[in-house]
Design a protein around this motif. Structure first.
Motif, PDB file in Angstrom:
ATOM      1  N   GLY A 157      -9.065 -10.888  11.418  1.00 34.58           N
ATOM      2  CA  GLY A 157     -10.194 -10.041  11.066  1.00 34.58           C
ATOM      3  C   GLY A 157      -9.852  -8.693  10.494  1.00 34.58           C
ATOM      4  N   THR A 158      -8.552  -8.386  10.274  1.00 32.44           N
ATOM      5  CA  THR A 158      -8.160  -7.091   9.709  1.00 32.44           C
ATOM      6  C   THR A 158      -6.952  -7.263   8.799  1.00 32.44           C
ATOM      7  N   CYS A 159      -6.736  -6.278   7.944  1.00 30.89           N
ATOM      8  CA  CYS A 159      -5.522  -6.267   7.117  1.00 30.89           C
ATOM      9  C   CYS A 159      -4.440  -5.485   7.878  1.00 30.89           C
ATOM     10  N   TRP A 160      -4.099  -5.971   9.058  1.00 32.10           N
ATOM     11  CA  TRP A 160      -3.143  -5.265   9.915  1.00 32.10           C
ATOM     12  C   TRP A 160      -1.783  -5.161   9.235  1.00 32.10           C
ATOM     13  N   PRO A 161      -1.145  -3.986   9.257  1.00 28.08           N
ATOM     14  CA  PRO A 161       0.141  -3.835   8.566  1.00 28.08           C
ATOM     15  C   PRO A 161       1.225  -4.718   9.181  1.00 28.08           C
ATOM     16  N   ALA A 162       2.044  -5.307   8.311  1.00 23.32           N
ATOM     17  CA  ALA A 162       3.108  -6.216   8.755  1.00 23.32           C
ATOM     18  C   ALA A 162       4.477  -5.563   8.697  1.00 23.32           C
ATOM     19  N   ALA A 163       4.663  -4.549   7.849  1.00 17.45           N
ATOM     20  CA  ALA A 163       5.975  -3.909   7.721  1.00 17.45           C
ATOM     21  C   ALA A 163       5.804  -2.515   7.129  1.00 17.45           C
ATOM     22  N   ARG A 164       6.734  -1.633   7.485  1.00 17.98           N
ATOM     23  CA  ARG A 164       6.761  -0.279   6.912  1.00 17.98           C
ATOM     24  C   ARG A 164       7.730  -0.274   5.739  1.00 17.98           C
ATOM     25  N   VAL A 207       7.064   5.303   2.824  1.00 21.11           N
ATOM     26  CA  VAL A 207       6.565   5.138   1.459  1.00 21.11           C
ATOM     27  C   VAL A 207       5.207   4.451   1.481  1.00 21.11           C
ATOM     28  N   GLY A 208       5.049   3.553   2.441  1.00 20.52           N
ATOM     29  CA  GLY A 208       3.801   2.804   2.539  1.00 20.52           C
ATOM     30  C   GLY A 208       3.956   1.676   3.539  1.00 20.52           C
ATOM     31  N   CYS A 209       3.126   0.654   3.390  1.00 24.95           N
ATOM     32  CA  CYS A 209       3.209  -0.492   4.295  1.00 24.95           C
ATOM     33  C   CYS A 209       2.815  -1.760   3.544  1.00 24.95           C
ATOM     34  N   VAL A 210       3.234  -2.892   4.095  1.00 23.91           N
ATOM     35  CA  VAL A 210       2.875  -4.202   3.563  1.00 23.91           C
ATOM     36  C   VAL A 210       1.671  -4.709   4.347  1.00 23.91           C
ATOM     37  N   LYS A 231       0.857  -1.173   0.000  1.00 21.88           N
ATOM     38  CA  LYS A 231       0.000   0.000   0.000  1.00 21.88           C
ATOM     39  C   LYS A 231       0.895   1.225   0.000  1.00 21.88           C
ATOM     40  N   LEU A 232       0.890   1.974  -1.089  1.00 16.16           N
ATOM     41  CA  LEU A 232       1.815   3.087  -1.290  1.00 16.16           C
ATOM     42  C   LEU A 232       1.091   4.403  -1.044  1.00 16.16           C
ATOM     43  N   TYR A 233       1.665   5.228  -0.165  1.00 18.29           N
ATOM     44  CA  TYR A 233       1.012   6.463   0.259  1.00 18.29           C
ATOM     45  C   TYR A 233       1.347   7.625  -0.662  1.00 18.29           C
TER      46      TYR A 233
END
Length: 380
Positions: free
Chosen positions: A100-107, A116-119, A65-67
């Motif tokens: 139950g969520t798409c919790w971020p795993a890495a920055r 830049v975003g997150c995985v 996911k790119l910000y």
């Protein structure tokens, strides 16, 4: 569930090493774009804070996911807190958060840009279904929006109707996830139809866009029809804003309604086996003091047939919103007649004898009068 605490005290014992993650891929908490390998074509673009969401070619089921480049500098620290937060939870809560969520795993970082975003993981396939539209069907993620419709409408697109049991199961899971976020001191602000998926078969929900959560407060994310009446425009959203929006989402999903009828159905207390649910929801939605709104944990307890333990005196409430008036039945405008159709209609109608007009009547009177004059003259 855990007692409320802020993620500022997150456990950093694993440092920058691999994060224990049950979702199938252990990766460092910070990665560069090059570490991820090739990215596929975006599945979403220019949505909220993201300029693109792209699948990772070498890691099926994961997304970058790119910000936008104008993100705040502190976003890197905020993402690190989010990534570390599950390590502070009891095992059962951590498993529920990951499932139950798409919790971020890495920055994701690069030179000159620490955020830049997150995985994030892709939503599981169980949240896709065939939606029937007339003669066509389309396999897609099913948004929780569908639970705010009647069982008949849901059946009409080819989905199994949830019934009361399905609605209750989905709302229980929603409030479990909300309770975990609240226990971490996180504000989500984005409770709405478009940010959760629903699986009719599994009776489960999946929350997305959770990488936008912030500690304690955050800019209020405006969604039409989701405005908190006690959060003034231009002020930050906080835990009490979240409680209002969560209550509104659960009320709509439980009742299958999405207008003022939602509030009136809740007030009618239709759930006999969950007697506290109506009172909790009405306090979340109508309390005149926003800080007297019940917590996500209290709503979850009520949905599980538990009691509603609230302080005395009870919160005062605003009145129920007025029900929409029935639309006035206006005459249906008739389209202009097609010349060919009009001609056909004229041919199909038998000819009618002409009706005498007022001038014909006067002529007959004059004729009769002249005849009478002749008769009278001839008799003399």
């Amino acid at each position: 569930m855990t007692e409320p605490h802020l993620i500022d005290g997150a456990d950093d014992s694993v440092g920058g090493g691999p994060a224990a993650d049950p979702r199938g891929w252990a990766l460092p908490r910070t990665v560069s774009v090059s570490d991820l390998g090739p990215l596929a074509e975006p599945i979403s673009e220019h949505n909220g804070q993201a300029i693109a969401v792209k699948p990772l070619t070498n890691h099926p089921g994961w997304l970058a996911k790119l910000y936008r480049p104008d993100q705040h500098p502190e976003d890197a620290d905020r993402l690190d807190l989010l990534i570390s937060a599950p390590g502070t939870l009891p095992e059962a809560d951590r498993a529920l958060l990951y499932a139950g969520t798409c919790w971020p795993a890495a920055r994701i970082h690069e030179a000159g840009n620490p955020a830049v975003g997150c995985v994030i993981p892709m939503a599981p396939e169980q949240y896709r279904s065939e939606l029937r539209r007339g003669e066509f069907s389309d396999r897609r993620f099913v948004e929780i929006d569908w639970l705010a419709k009647s069982d008949e409408s849901i059946r009409g697109v080819g989905l199994p109707p949830p019934g009361f049991a399905g609605r209750l199961a989905a709302c229980r899971q929603l409030t479990e996830l909300a309770t975990i976020l609240e226990s971490l001191g996180l504000v989500y602000s984005d409770w709405s139809f478009s940010n959760a998926f629903w699986s009719p078969d599994q009776r489960s929900v999946y929350l997305i866009d959770v990488d936008g959560c912030q500690p304690k407060k955050m800019p209020d994310i405006h969604q039409p029809n989701w405005a908190d009446p006690l959060t003034p425009p231009g002020t930050d959203a906080d835990e009490y804003t979240d409680r209002y929006r969560l209550g509104l989402l659960v009320a709509k999903c439980m009742t299958g309604r999405r207008d003022a009828h939602t509030f009136h159905t809740v007030a009618a207390s239709p759930w006999q086996n969950q007697p506290a649910v109506s009172e909790v929801l009405l306090d979340m939605l109508l309390a005149t003091d926003r800080e007297r709104r019940p917590s996500a944990a209290q709503l979850n307890q009520a949905l599980n047939s538990g009691p509603y333990l609230r302080t005395v005196p009870r919160p005062t409430r605003t009145a129920l919103p007025p029900l929409p008036t029935q639309p006035t039945q206006l005459p249906i405008p008739q389209p202009p007649a097609d010349p060919d159709t009009a001609a056909t209609e004229r041919e199909s109608v038998p000819p009618q004898p002409p009706q005498p007009g007022p001038q014909v009547g006067w002529i007959l009177v004059l004729v009769i009068a002249v005849i009478l004059l002749f008769v009278i003259a001839s008799n003399h």
